[in-house]
Design an enzyme around this catalytic site. Structure first.
Site, PDB file in Angstrom:
ATOM      1  CG  HIS A   1      -0.203   0.248   2.595  1.00  0.00           C
ATOM      2  ND1 HIS A   1      -0.127  -0.881   3.350  1.00  0.00           N
ATOM      3  CD2 HIS A   1       0.286   1.141   3.173  1.00  0.00           C
ATOM      4  CE1 HIS A   1       0.416  -0.603   4.425  1.00  0.00           C
ATOM      5  NE2 HIS A   1       0.875   0.720   4.194  1.00  0.00           N
TER       6      HIS A   1
HETATM    7  P1  TYD Z   1      -1.947  -2.807   7.784  1.00  0.00           P
HETATM    8  O1  TYD Z   1      -1.693  -1.527   7.711  1.00  0.00           O
HETATM    9  O2  TYD Z   1      -2.697  -3.429   6.742  1.00  0.00           O
HETATM   10  O3  TYD Z   1      -0.539  -3.870   8.012  1.00  0.00           O
HETATM   11  P2  TYD Z   1       0.764  -3.865   6.934  1.00  0.00           P
HETATM   12  O4  TYD Z   1       0.910  -2.501   6.302  1.00  0.00           O
HETATM   13  O5  TYD Z   1       2.027  -4.150   8.052  1.00  0.00           O
HETATM   14  O6  TYD Z   1       0.413  -4.971   6.197  1.00  0.00           O
HETATM   15  O7  TYD Z   1      -2.789  -3.095   9.046  1.00  0.00           O
HETATM   16  C1  TYD Z   1      -3.144  -4.582   9.598  1.00  0.00           C
HETATM   17  C2  TYD Z   1      -4.362  -4.215  10.468  1.00  0.00           C
HETATM   18  O8  TYD Z   1      -3.991  -3.427  11.775  1.00  0.00           O
HETATM   19  C3  TYD Z   1      -5.635  -3.466   9.815  1.00  0.00           C
HETATM   20  O9  TYD Z   1      -6.721  -4.099  10.229  1.00  0.00           O
HETATM   21  C4  TYD Z   1      -5.524  -2.292  10.413  1.00  0.00           C
HETATM   22  C5  TYD Z   1      -4.916  -2.313  11.908  1.00  0.00           C
HETATM   23  N1  TYD Z   1      -4.058  -1.342  12.170  1.00  0.00           N
HETATM   24  C6  TYD Z   1      -4.546  -0.449  13.167  1.00  0.00           C
HETATM   25  O10 TYD Z   1      -5.576  -0.743  13.697  1.00  0.00           O
HETATM   26  N2  TYD Z   1      -3.667   0.691  13.890  1.00  0.00           N
HETATM   27  C7  TYD Z   1      -2.445   0.871  13.050  1.00  0.00           C
HETATM   28  O11 TYD Z   1      -1.864   1.938  13.592  1.00  0.00           O
HETATM   29  C8  TYD Z   1      -1.969   0.024  12.047  1.00  0.00           C
HETATM   30  C9  TYD Z   1      -0.779   0.250  11.286  1.00  0.00           C
HETATM   31  C10 TYD Z   1      -2.843  -0.788  11.431  1.00  0.00           C
END
Ligand code: TYD
Length: 132
Positions: free
Chosen positions: A49
């Site tokens: 992303h």
């Molecule tokens: P995501 O940003 O998709 O993780 P990555 O980029 O590492 O693959 O986030 C994973 C999950 O965690 C998603 O359900 C959103 C949640 N999340 C939060 O609630 N707070 C946060 O600060 C972050 C980064 C993610």
């Protein structure tokens, strides 16, 4: 490309090592959120992303992983394996994380609260700018 490596001073002595992160000093923004990524299965990828406005600094405080950064024109793979080297990632930069070691722990400092609306999760939208 909108990223750079930030070197942190290591305060080391016979007891071990310490690194410190301070907003507007060695971190180039005000820190509103800190989160931790750990226990990632080595055959899994994360990220995939970009963020419309968010700025982050990623620090690998244990183990290793690879972060690929893509600004829509160039891609660069960065090996993360040093607690004293943070990766600043500016806005509108696509990131993919892989090659996680079992002991990989990432600390991520961010300049804004979590906001799903602020993510660009579709690579085509990222490339053509329609998500902005
Ligand atoms: P995501 O940003 O998709 O993780 P990555 O980029 O590492 O693959 O986030 C994973 C999950 O965690 C998603 O359900 C959103 C949640 N999340 C939060 O609630 N707070 C946060 O600060 C972050 C980064 C993610």
């Amino acid at each position: 490309m909108n990223h750079k490596i930030i070197k942190f001073q290591i305060f080391g002595d016979s007891r071990g090592s310490l690194v410190s992160f301070e907003e507007k000093k060695n971190i180039p923004f005000c820190i509103k959120r800190v989160y931790c990524v750990y226990g990632t299965n080595p055959d899994q990828e994360r990220g995939k992303h970009a963020h419309k406005e968010l700025e982050q600094v990623v620090v690998c405080v244990s183990g290793s992983c690879t972060i690929i950064l893509d600004d829509g024109e160039k891609r660069e793979a960065i090996k993360m394996n040093k607690p004293n080297a943070g990766l600043y990632i500016g806005k509108n930069t696509w990131r993919e994380m892989s090659n996680f070691s079992n002991d990989c722990v990432l600390i991520v400092l961010a300049n804004e609260y979590y906001d799903e609306k602020e993510y660009i999760r579709n690579y085509e939208e990222f490339l053509n700018g329609t998500a902005l």
